[in-house]
Design a protein around this motif. Structure first.
Motif, PDB file in Angstrom:
ATOM      1  N   GLU A 237     -25.297 -76.820 -14.208  1.00 40.29           N
ATOM      2  CA  GLU A 237     -24.099 -76.149 -14.725  1.00 40.29           C
ATOM      3  C   GLU A 237     -23.591 -75.092 -13.756  1.00 40.29           C
ATOM      4  OE1 GLU A 237     -24.787 -76.447 -19.561  1.00 40.29           O
ATOM      5  OE2 GLU A 237     -25.802 -74.884 -18.416  1.00 40.29           O
ATOM      6  N   ILE A 238     -24.518 -74.365 -13.144  1.00 35.91           N
ATOM      7  CA  ILE A 238     -24.112 -73.349 -12.166  1.00 35.91           C
ATOM      8  C   ILE A 238     -23.471 -74.003 -10.949  1.00 35.91           C
ATOM      9  CG2 ILE A 238     -24.964 -71.568 -10.604  1.00 35.91           C
ATOM     10  CD1 ILE A 238     -27.134 -70.961 -12.703  1.00 35.91           C
ATOM     11  N   ALA A 239     -24.085 -75.085 -10.480  1.00 37.89           N
ATOM     12  CA  ALA A 239     -23.525 -75.788  -9.318  1.00 37.89           C
ATOM     13  C   ALA A 239     -22.140 -76.338  -9.630  1.00 37.89           C
ATOM     14  CB  ALA A 239     -24.468 -76.911  -8.893  1.00 37.89           C
ATOM     15  N   ALA A 240     -21.965 -76.900 -10.825  1.00 44.09           N
ATOM     16  CA  ALA A 240     -20.658 -77.439 -11.207  1.00 44.09           C
ATOM     17  C   ALA A 240     -19.621 -76.328 -11.301  1.00 44.09           C
ATOM     18  CB  ALA A 240     -20.770 -78.166 -12.542  1.00 44.09           C
ATOM     19  N   ALA A 241     -20.006 -75.180 -11.830  1.00 43.87           N
ATOM     20  CA  ALA A 241     -19.074 -74.052 -11.926  1.00 43.87           C
ATOM     21  C   ALA A 241     -18.654 -73.574 -10.545  1.00 43.87           C
ATOM     22  CB  ALA A 241     -19.718 -72.912 -12.713  1.00 43.87           C
ATOM     23  N   ARG A 242     -19.591 -73.521  -9.627  1.00 44.52           N
ATOM     24  CA  ARG A 242     -19.249 -73.101  -8.267  1.00 44.52           C
ATOM     25  C   ARG A 242     -18.302 -74.092  -7.599  1.00 44.52           C
ATOM     26  NH1 ARG A 242     -25.451 -71.320  -6.756  1.00 44.52           N
ATOM     27  NH2 ARG A 242     -25.294 -69.141  -7.503  1.00 44.52           N
ATOM     28  N   THR A 243     -18.521 -75.370  -7.867  1.00 40.16           N
ATOM     29  CA  THR A 243     -17.626 -76.398  -7.309  1.00 40.16           C
ATOM     30  C   THR A 243     -16.211 -76.238  -7.852  1.00 40.16           C
ATOM     31  OG1 THR A 243     -19.454 -77.968  -7.048  1.00 40.16           O
ATOM     32  CG2 THR A 243     -17.227 -78.885  -7.138  1.00 40.16           C
ATOM     33  N   ALA A 258     -12.171 -81.733  -8.973  1.00 35.36           N
ATOM     34  CA  ALA A 258     -13.484 -81.182  -8.623  1.00 35.36           C
ATOM     35  C   ALA A 258     -14.553 -81.963  -9.365  1.00 35.36           C
ATOM     36  CB  ALA A 258     -13.568 -79.700  -8.985  1.00 35.36           C
ATOM     37  N   GLY A 259     -15.513 -82.515  -8.630  1.00 38.09           N
ATOM     38  CA  GLY A 259     -16.605 -83.253  -9.242  1.00 38.09           C
ATOM     39  C   GLY A 259     -16.154 -84.444 -10.046  1.00 38.09           C
ATOM     40  N   GLY A 260     -15.063 -85.069  -9.646  1.00 39.48           N
ATOM     41  CA  GLY A 260     -14.583 -86.254 -10.339  1.00 39.48           C
ATOM     42  C   GLY A 260     -13.731 -85.969 -11.556  1.00 39.48           C
ATOM     43  N   HIS A 261     -13.350 -84.695 -11.775  1.00 41.63           N
ATOM     44  CA  HIS A 261     -12.543 -84.314 -12.927  1.00 41.63           C
ATOM     45  C   HIS A 261     -11.304 -83.548 -12.475  1.00 41.63           C
ATOM     46  CE1 HIS A 261     -15.811 -85.401 -15.680  1.00 41.63           C
ATOM     47  NE2 HIS A 261     -16.623 -84.778 -14.832  1.00 41.63           N
ATOM     48  N   MET A 262     -10.233 -83.683 -13.252  1.00 45.29           N
ATOM     49  CA  MET A 262      -9.076 -82.843 -13.024  1.00 45.29           C
ATOM     50  C   MET A 262      -9.370 -81.452 -13.584  1.00 45.29           C
ATOM     51  SD  MET A 262      -6.958 -84.471 -11.251  1.00 45.29           S
ATOM     52  CE  MET A 262      -5.628 -83.262 -11.311  1.00 45.29           C
ATOM     53  N   VAL A 263      -9.055 -80.425 -12.819  1.00 42.86           N
ATOM     54  CA  VAL A 263      -9.413 -79.066 -13.175  1.00 42.86           C
ATOM     55  C   VAL A 263      -8.152 -78.219 -13.278  1.00 42.86           C
ATOM     56  CG1 VAL A 263     -10.638 -76.998 -12.463  1.00 42.86           C
ATOM     57  CG2 VAL A 263     -11.667 -79.242 -12.089  1.00 42.86           C
ATOM     58  N   GLY A 264      -7.969 -77.607 -14.452  1.00 49.73           N
ATOM     59  CA  GLY A 264      -6.851 -76.704 -14.672  1.00 49.73           C
ATOM     60  C   GLY A 264      -7.340 -75.318 -15.033  1.00 49.73           C
ATOM     61  N   PRO A 266      -7.893 -73.500 -17.807  1.00 48.08           N
ATOM     62  CA  PRO A 266      -8.951 -73.228 -18.786  1.00 48.08           C
ATOM     63  C   PRO A 266     -10.351 -73.513 -18.247  1.00 48.08           C
ATOM     64  CG  PRO A 266      -7.145 -74.415 -19.816  1.00 48.08           C
ATOM     65  CD  PRO A 266      -6.903 -74.463 -18.342  1.00 48.08           C
ATOM     66  N   LEU A 267     -10.508 -74.637 -17.528  1.00 49.28           N
ATOM     67  CA  LEU A 267     -11.821 -74.967 -16.979  1.00 49.28           C
ATOM     68  C   LEU A 267     -12.221 -73.994 -15.874  1.00 49.28           C
ATOM     69  CD1 LEU A 267     -11.713 -78.882 -16.835  1.00 49.28           C
ATOM     70  CD2 LEU A 267     -12.878 -77.417 -18.487  1.00 49.28           C
ATOM     71  N   VAL A 268     -11.243 -73.537 -15.110  1.00 52.45           N
ATOM     72  CA  VAL A 268     -11.532 -72.560 -14.058  1.00 52.45           C
ATOM     73  C   VAL A 268     -11.982 -71.240 -14.681  1.00 52.45           C
ATOM     74  CG1 VAL A 268     -10.571 -71.232 -12.141  1.00 52.45           C
ATOM     75  CG2 VAL A 268      -9.933 -73.635 -12.441  1.00 52.45           C
ATOM     76  N   ALA A 269     -11.298 -70.817 -15.732  1.00 56.30           N
ATOM     77  CA  ALA A 269     -11.675 -69.568 -16.408  1.00 56.30           C
ATOM     78  C   ALA A 269     -13.081 -69.668 -16.979  1.00 56.30           C
ATOM     79  CB  ALA A 269     -10.666 -69.250 -17.507  1.00 56.30           C
ATOM     80  N   ALA A 270     -13.411 -70.816 -17.574  1.00 59.71           N
ATOM     81  CA  ALA A 270     -14.753 -71.005 -18.133  1.00 59.71           C
ATOM     82  C   ALA A 270     -15.811 -70.979 -17.035  1.00 59.71           C
ATOM     83  CB  ALA A 270     -14.813 -72.321 -18.902  1.00 59.71           C
ATOM     84  N   ALA A 271     -15.491 -71.593 -15.895  1.00 60.47           N
ATOM     85  CA  ALA A 271     -16.443 -71.605 -14.781  1.00 60.47           C
ATOM     86  C   ALA A 271     -16.669 -70.200 -14.234  1.00 60.47           C
ATOM     87  CB  ALA A 271     -15.934 -72.527 -13.680  1.00 60.47           C
ATOM     88  N   ARG A 272     -15.604 -69.445 -14.095  1.00 59.16           N
ATOM     89  CA  ARG A 272     -15.745 -68.070 -13.598  1.00 59.16           C
ATOM     90  C   ARG A 272     -16.555 -67.224 -14.585  1.00 59.16           C
ATOM     91  NH1 ARG A 272     -12.573 -67.443  -9.143  1.00 59.16           N
ATOM     92  NH2 ARG A 272     -10.650 -68.667  -8.979  1.00 59.16           N
ATOM     93  N   ALA A 273     -16.322 -67.420 -15.885  1.00 60.23           N
ATOM     94  CA  ALA A 273     -17.060 -66.668 -16.894  1.00 60.23           C
ATOM     95  C   ALA A 273     -18.549 -67.004 -16.847  1.00 60.23           C
ATOM     96  CB  ALA A 273     -16.494 -66.958 -18.281  1.00 60.23           C
ATOM     97  N   LEU A 274     -18.877 -68.273 -16.679  1.00 56.45           N
ATOM     98  CA  LEU A 274     -20.286 -68.679 -16.591  1.00 56.45           C
ATOM     99  C   LEU A 274     -20.963 -68.034 -15.384  1.00 56.45           C
ATOM    100  CD1 LEU A 274     -21.828 -72.138 -17.222  1.00 56.45           C
ATOM    101  CD2 LEU A 274     -22.369 -70.942 -15.105  1.00 56.45           C
ATOM    102  N   LEU A 275     -20.287 -68.028 -14.249  1.00 56.26           N
ATOM    103  CA  LEU A 275     -20.869 -67.419 -13.052  1.00 56.26           C
ATOM    104  C   LEU A 275     -21.007 -65.908 -13.216  1.00 56.26           C
ATOM    105  CD1 LEU A 275     -19.050 -69.440 -10.237  1.00 56.26           C
ATOM    106  CD2 LEU A 275     -21.382 -69.749 -11.097  1.00 56.26           C
ATOM    107  N   ALA A 276     -20.054 -65.288 -13.902  1.00 57.02           N
ATOM    108  CA  ALA A 276     -20.142 -63.847 -14.133  1.00 57.02           C
ATOM    109  C   ALA A 276     -21.322 -63.517 -15.031  1.00 57.02           C
ATOM    110  CB  ALA A 276     -18.844 -63.334 -14.748  1.00 57.02           C
TER     111      ALA A 276
END
Length: 293
Positions: A237-243, A258-264, A266-276
């Motif tokens: 999950e961390i690796a996917a968020a960084r990607t 990113a990683g075979g998915h379209m990224v907009g 909301p997904l970017v915000a969720a990834a940044r929150a997970l890394l934070a």
């Protein structure tokens, strides 16, 4: 060092009996509460209250990085009124106060006012454990004094006549998680009561995380590791968020792949929150004394 509620995934409640709370602290939960309610018989409540307040006064709210506090009796009972009077007369500060049977904002406001919570830096939490509380969530969550909510599965199931299974509790758990998120406060899931069912605990904790809970209660120190693992992001999950974040930074706000998915957004915000959250977990905050200066 202190623990913030944004990273407090493990809660452990224990009766204020000799040696029990020290054992709980050695297990290193994020939050450890002394229980004055369900685990204490009526004839023992006065002694338990005295012991709990003496312990918290000596510890001054913080114990080796663990947030400490009390689960009081319901303010609508004579034992709850005695709890409030005793806490108000004590020097307890910098502690969590978990209030049972909350069904309105007034419940929290009243307790907070009696205890002078703001001055004493008491963190007010509501135990949501009745059908009425679930149906009145908007009102309960409206009070600015409330800093978090905890789901009480056993009392909720007893009141509704449902089982304590994941299926039976799904609606109430989902409603509370969503309401807390809308109010901008954390929600902690009810404990899993089968002590010998590790896989059941893991599944229940993982479901709570999927629903949006920030953590889960424990009824025994042996449950803490499983809960902490369930609420910690996996390496994948961390690796996917960084990607996702790297792709978003490269795209400069445009939709990207990113990683075979379209990224907009909301997904970017969720990834940044997970890394934070991961960064806060790995880097403990400064001591409270420094933060208060």
């Amino acid at each position: 060092m202190t623990t913030s509620f944004t990273t407090a995934s493990t809660w452990l409640i224990t009766p204020p009996r000799a040696g029990r709370f020290d054992s709980a602290l050695r297990a290193c939960p994020d939050v450890a509460l002394l229980d004055l309610e369900d685990s204490i018989r009526a004839e023992s409540k006065d002694a338990a209250r005295e012991a709990a307040l003496a312990y918290l006064t000596a510890r001054r709210g913080q114990a080796e990085g663990v947030l400490t506090g009390l689960r009081i009796n319901s303010p609508g009972t004579v034992y709850g009124l005695k709890d409030l009077a005793a806490i108000a007369d004590s020097s307890v500060c910098d502690a969590v106060v978990l209030v049972p049977k909350v069904e309105s904002a007034r419940d929290i406001d009243l307790v907070s006012q009696v205890l002078d919570a703001e001055r004493r830096r008491l963190s007010m939490w509501a135990l949501i454990e009745t059908p009425r509380a679930i149906l009145q969530l908007d009102a309960v969550l409206a009070t600015p004094r409330l800093q978090g909510v905890v789901f009480g599965a056993a009392d909720y199931a007893a009141a509704t006549g449902c089982r304590t299974s994941a299926k039976a509790l799904l609606w109430a758990r989902s409603a509370l998680a969503a309401g807390a998120a809308a109010a901008g406060i954390p929600a902690i899931d009810s404990p899993y009561f089968e002590l010998d069912d590790t896989e059941g605990l893991r599944a229940d904790a993982e479901e709570a995380r999927e629903l949006g809970y920030a953590g889960k209660g424990a009824v025994h120190p042996d449950q803490l590791l499983v809960i902490r693992e369930a609420f910690s992001p996996t390496d994948a999950e961390i690796a996917a968020a960084r990607t996702i974040v790297a792709a978003a930074d490269q795209a400069r706000g445009d939709m990207t792949r990113a990683g075979g998915h379209m990224v907009g957004p909301p997904l970017v915000a969720a990834a940044r929150a997970l890394l934070a959250r991961t960064a806060r977990t790995l880097q403990p905050s400064a001591p409270q004394e420094a933060a208060d200066e």
